[in-house]
Design a protein around this motif. Structure first.
Motif, short mmCIF file in Angstrom:
data_model
loop_
_atom_site.label_atom_id
_atom_site.label_comp_id
_atom_site.label_asym_id
_atom_site.label_seq_id
_atom_site.Cartn_x
_atom_site.Cartn_y
_atom_site.Cartn_z
N VAL A 3 32.28 -20.63 -29.33
CA VAL A 3 32.39 -19.24 -28.88
C VAL A 3 31.01 -18.63 -28.63
O VAL A 3 30.83 -17.87 -27.68
N ASN A 7 29.86 -16.84 -25.19
CA ASN A 7 29.34 -15.47 -25.15
C ASN A 7 27.97 -15.42 -24.47
O ASN A 7 27.69 -14.51 -23.69
N GLU A 88 41.75 -20.88 -27.46
CA GLU A 88 41.58 -22.23 -27.97
C GLU A 88 42.96 -22.80 -28.27
O GLU A 88 43.75 -22.19 -28.98
N HIS A 101 40.13 -16.00 -28.48
CA HIS A 101 38.81 -15.71 -29.02
C HIS A 101 38.11 -14.58 -28.28
O HIS A 101 37.40 -13.78 -28.89
N ILE A 102 38.29 -14.53 -26.96
CA ILE A 102 37.57 -13.56 -26.14
C ILE A 102 38.55 -12.91 -25.17
O ILE A 102 39.36 -13.59 -24.56
N SER A 148 37.51 -12.37 -31.37
CA SER A 148 36.22 -12.15 -32.05
C SER A 148 35.30 -11.32 -31.17
O SER A 148 34.43 -10.62 -31.67
N THR A 149 35.52 -11.36 -29.84
CA THR A 149 34.67 -10.64 -28.92
C THR A 149 35.48 -10.07 -27.77
O THR A 149 36.36 -10.75 -27.23
#
Length: 164
Positions: A3, A7, A88, A101-102, A148-149
C-alpha cells in the motif's frame, strides 16, 4: 500488496500524468479523468495478482450499520461507491472477501469554465454539497476502517496559471 508503494505512485507519477494530460487537453471531463486514473493504476499494478482495481465497487451498510459486500435489493440500506477503489484479493478460488485499501473520489472542471478564482471562490466551492458528499464518503470509509487511505483528486483549468 504494498500500500505504501501504491500511495507513493498516486502522489507522484499519477498526479504528474494527470497534469500532463490535462495540459494537452486530453482530459476534458470526469470520465476522462477516471479512465486515465484507471489506466495508469492498471499499468502500475497489473503485475500484482492480489490487487484489484474497481470503478464500480459498492460497500453496503445494512441494519445497525453492519458492513456487507453482498448486493442489496433495491432500496435496502445505505451504500458507498467510490469512483475508484484499490482492493486486495488474496484467494480468488475461495471467494475471499476483498479488502479495500484505497478509495479515490474524482472531480474535474471542464476547460470551458477556466477562469481565475480567488481563495474565497474555492472555499465556497469546496464547501458545496456535491464535494462535501464525496468528503463524507471518504471519511466514512476511513472512520469505519474499511480503507487505510482516501484521495480526492480535483482537476481544474486555470487560464492564468500554468501547472508545474
Amino acid at each position: 500488496m504494498n500500500v505504501k508503494r501504491i500511495n507513493k505512485f498516486i502522489k507522484g507519477r499519477l498526479v504528474k500524468r494527470i497534469r500532463e494530460d490535462a495540459g494537452s487537453y486530453r482530459i476534458l471531463n470526469e470520465r476522462d479523468l477516471e479512465s486515465l486514473v484507471y489506466h495508469e493504476l492498471r499499468k502500475k499494478l497489473d503485475k500484482y495478482e492480489d490487487v484489484k482495481i474497481s470503478t464500480n465497487f459498492t460497500v453496503s451498510y445494512g441494519s445497525a450499520n453492519r458492513l456487507s459486500w453482498k448486493k442489496k435489493s433495491k432500496g435496502a440500506g445505505k451504500f458507498i461507491q467510490p469512483d475508484v477503489a484499490i482492493l486486495e484479493s488474496r484467494n480468488k478460488e475461495l471467494k475471499h472477501k476483498p479488502k479495500m485499501h484505497i478509495a479515490i473520489e474524482l472531480k474535474a472542471q471542464a476547460p470551458t469554465r477556466s477562469i481565475y478564482h480567488d481563495r474565497g471562490n474555492y472555499q465556497t466551492f469546496f464547501g458545496s454539497k456535491t464535494l462535501q458528499k464525496d468528503f463524507k464518503k471518504l471519511n466514512k470509509l476511513k472512520g469505519d476502517s474499511i480503507i487505510s487511505t482516501g484521495y480526492f483528486l480535483y482537476l481544474y483549468f486555470d487560464i492564468n496559471k500554468k501547472s508545474r
